[in-house]
Design an enzyme around this catalytic site. Sequence first.
Site, PDB file in Angstrom:
ATOM      1  N   GLY A 214       0.828  -1.213   0.000  1.00 46.16           N
ATOM      2  CA  GLY A 214       0.000   0.000   0.000  1.00 46.16           C
ATOM      3  C   GLY A 214       0.848   1.243   0.000  1.00 46.16           C
ATOM      4  N   ASN A 215       0.232   2.379   0.223  1.00 48.76           N
ATOM      5  CA  ASN A 215       0.984   3.631   0.325  1.00 48.76           C
ATOM      6  C   ASN A 215       0.364   4.503   1.406  1.00 48.76           C
ATOM      7  OD1 ASN A 215      -1.008   5.582  -0.927  1.00 48.76           O
ATOM      8  ND2 ASN A 215      -0.795   4.083  -2.584  1.00 48.76           N
ATOM      9  N   ARG A 216       0.994   5.661   1.678  1.00 52.25           N
ATOM     10  CA  ARG A 216       0.623   6.433   2.857  1.00 52.25           C
ATOM     11  C   ARG A 216      -0.459   7.472   2.608  1.00 52.25           C
ATOM     12  NH1 ARG A 216       6.274   7.727   3.586  1.00 52.25           N
ATOM     13  NH2 ARG A 216       5.531   9.867   3.475  1.00 52.25           N
TER      14      ARG A 216
END
Length: 404
Positions: A214-216
């Site tokens: 995923g990413n932030r």
Amino acid sequence: MSSEQVGPLAGREVLLVVGGGIAAYKSVTLAREILRAGAKVETVLTAAAQRFVTGVSFAGVTGRPARIDLWDASYPGELHIELTRKADAVIVAPATADLLARMAHGLADDLATTCLVAAKGPVLVAPAMHPRMWEHPATQANVALLRARGVTVIGPVVGPLASGETGIGRMTEPEAIARAVVAALTPRRDLEGLRVLISAGPTHEAIDPVRFVGNRSSGRMGFAIAEGARDRGAAVTLVAGPVALADPAGVAVVRVRSAVEMRDAVTAVASGFDVVIMAAAVADYRPAEVAPAKIKKSHAELTLRLVKNPDILAELGAARGDARSPILVGFAVETGDLVAHAREKLARKGCDLVVANLAEHGFEGADNVVTLVSAARAEALERMDKREVAERILDTVREIRASR
Ligand code: C5P
């Protein structure tokens, strides 16, 4: 001060509630800015606020005594009811962690909090506190509750703090807070009748039943656009990846996890929209296989094979062909050459506008520094609250529609 008020808030009344934080001194400037917009201002100071500023400063600026006491014997009626009866809007600045918690839970044991429970018009809060206090799950949950209830949250922004550190927690500057008060009291219904689809947040690409790539992305930018479009009269659908934000009131929300789910959700609803804004940070790749059971750490090394995800925006751009509708807006997070990369994306994905920002700005915070890139121009905006960025994006979308 002239008794003849001019400006966008002429004839309006604003109640300014000042909490106990170092930023309270800036609320004197905020009072002046709201007066300059044409409104009259009543001020309520909490007990803690009076440790930082006195009522005299506010009285000097507003021409009215600052109110500090629920039990004010000199006032014959119910002060909190009278103050909120005439207030067209209430702005809490600075909103401390304590004041936000009290608001979220409806506590009402002093003049400030009784006013906040009795308030009838738009309520805005400008939080200011140390980053650890802002990021505390209790504060975040309280803010989510308030947002879901329709409270407008302005900031906080990243910058130097009273502790000597730099981080998220500074109160938004008074001029920007005043602009938000004006916006809340002079709602533009200039997107009435438009159907707007917005994507927001990251996507989570499953590795096994408990892990993901995923990413932030926090989703705040997309949620701010959804709230802005809703307030301007649009019918809004929000397709949101996994984020900690509550459904905005009055918006149709579809929750998804992965890029493929997001694509399916977008294509299921995409026809019939006038504007599509892809603010989601969609994962470009996903694991080629999802392990059916939790992967054990028995191997010395583990290789993940990734395959490309569908590019939702590019698919929408291709499907649109030469048609003028919907207007397509994409986002671009870059590490350099902002405008050149945005222009390339504009052409490759067939969109009308690319909102470009540098990776170091904006991914998780409440504010952002963006450049709006269309075929006609590149407009670099200063650092501003994501809600203000949202308004500027929506303004540009309107201009593009009008120019067709
Ligand atoms: O190519 P890049 O990921 O930088 O493009 C970003 C823009 O494209 C964003 O608007 C994002 O929502 C959209 N996008 C998409 N599907 C992907 C990747 C990005 O819709 N798989």
